[in-house]
Scaffold this active site. Structure first.
Site, mmCIF file in Angstrom:
data_model
loop_
_atom_site.group_PDB
_atom_site.id
_atom_site.type_symbol
_atom_site.label_atom_id
_atom_site.label_comp_id
_atom_site.label_asym_id
_atom_site.label_seq_id
_atom_site.Cartn_x
_atom_site.Cartn_y
_atom_site.Cartn_z
ATOM 1 N N LYS A 54 0.849 -1.204 0.000
ATOM 2 C CA LYS A 54 0.000 0.000 0.000
ATOM 3 C C LYS A 54 0.883 1.252 0.000
ATOM 4 C CE LYS A 54 -3.851 -2.200 2.334
ATOM 5 N NZ LYS A 54 -4.391 -2.657 3.606
ATOM 6 N N GLN A 98 -4.460 -1.265 9.830
ATOM 7 C CA GLN A 98 -4.489 -2.609 9.239
ATOM 8 C C GLN A 98 -5.115 -3.606 10.211
ATOM 9 O OE1 GLN A 98 -3.421 -3.447 6.039
ATOM 10 N NE2 GLN A 98 -4.286 -5.457 6.503
ATOM 11 N N ASP A 121 -10.926 3.425 4.287
ATOM 12 C CA ASP A 121 -11.291 2.004 4.203
ATOM 13 C C ASP A 121 -12.814 1.834 4.234
ATOM 14 O OD1 ASP A 121 -9.511 -0.043 3.810
ATOM 15 O OD2 ASP A 121 -8.909 -0.218 5.917
#
Ligand code: NAD
Length: 296
Positions: A54, A98, A121
């Protein structure tokens, strides 16, 4: 006849090029880069790989990457303080923590601490709610990537029968909502669904997001259907090495489907591309700048 293999990797690369153009335009307008912060707690090897790819993709797109690797024994208070700092940092447009978090850290609490307007997200309950009622927010990256692939391939989805297998908060549920909003008739199947093969056979569109290697057989697929395989499962191959397979038995399904995504190289590459897309959208919104509708 063999199905069209949907080239998610190539589509994602084109999307990333367009994001790069907008990222450079953003920097020229504002004098700063759009910024994505990624926080990793612990040393889960798969998470480390995701986080590094990422960060690399963020920099390649001309955006700023802020990376934080915290030890597995990080306290909830320390993690929440880091999130608060990133919420307040004007150079950060997107924040991603994460998952999964190590035991002892409350994921819901941590995700809820992220400013919803930086939650690229799309996991914050506020963004889940916005999606449900049709307000502007952030949509989870994998389902939004699936929708982009479907629209690119099929154009108008109106009136089609869609079957989503899986009801997780990060894939199945938001996928179903996006498909309803695209005017399809949606069935959500899950672990308690009876006669799953018959249910799947209804689908002009089938999205498999289960986490069971090659569970969806070719005989379950309606001839000509479009099949998107979200599953990523590592299985042992005959040579003793491991390989990645999806939730769909690809070789069988491609003989029946009209179009199908491969694993790897199908849905997977869309996830990071959409994360970058959400970040640049956030940056434009936060600066009060116009990003042309349908630009990304
Ligand atoms: P999850 O475990 O949270 O949810 C799985 C869902 O599948 C559940 O809703 C469950 O009801 C359903 N299910 C389980 N067994 C079933 C069965 N036998 N029949 C019907 N339904 C069943 O998983 P998730 O986070 O939604 O991920 C699903 C898969 O997608 C995993 O393989 C994951 O690795 C993959 N994934 C890929 C990406 C990507 O970038 N491509 C992103 C997220 C998840």
């Amino acid at each position: 006849m063999s199905a069209t293999v949907i080239q998610g990797k190539a589509f994602a690369a084109r999307l990333r090029d367009r994001i790069g153009d907008h990222a450079h335009a953003f920097e020229a307008k504002t004098g700063r880069k759009a910024g994505l912060a990624v926080v990793l707690v612990g040393q889960d090897p798969a998470s480390q790989v995701y986080v590094r790819s990422k960060a690399k993709a963020t920099v390649e797109a001309g955006m700023g990457s802020f990376e934080f690797e915290l030890p597995a024994d990080t306290s909830e208070a320390t993690l929440l303080a880091r999130v608060a700092e990133l919420n307040a940092n004007p150079d950060v447009d997107g924040i991603l923590v994460q998952l999964p978090l190590p035991n002892g850290l409350d994921e819901l609490k941590v995700i809820s601490a992220i400013d919803p307007d930086k939650d690229v997200d799309g996991f914050h309950v506020i963004n889940a709610g916005r999606l449900c009622v049709g307000q502007k927010g952030f949509v989870p990256c994998t389902p939004l990537g699936c929708l982009m692939l479907l629209k690119d391939l099929l154009g108008d989805l109106s009136g089609k029968e869609a079957v989503v297998i899986g009801r997780s908060n990060i894939v199945g549920r938001p996928m179903a909502q996006l498909l309803v909003d695209a005017d399809t008739t949606v069935t959500i199947a899950h672990s308690k669904t009876r006669n799953l093969p018959d249910v799947v056979r209804r689908g002009d569109i089938v999205i498999a997001a289960v986490g069971q290697p090659e569970m969806v057989r070719g005989s379950w697929i309606k001839p000509g259907a479009t099949v998107l395989d979200v599953g990523i499962n590592r299985v042992e191959a005959e040579d003793g090495k491991t390989r990645l397979v999806g939730d769909v038995a690809f070789d069988e399904a491609r003989e029946v489907a009209g179009a199908i995504t491969p694993v790897p190289g199908g849905v997977g590459p869309m996830t990071i591309a959409v994360l970058l897309r959400n970040t640049i959208v956030s940056a434009y919104r936060r600066e009060g700048l116009e990003l042309a509708k349908d630009a990304l």
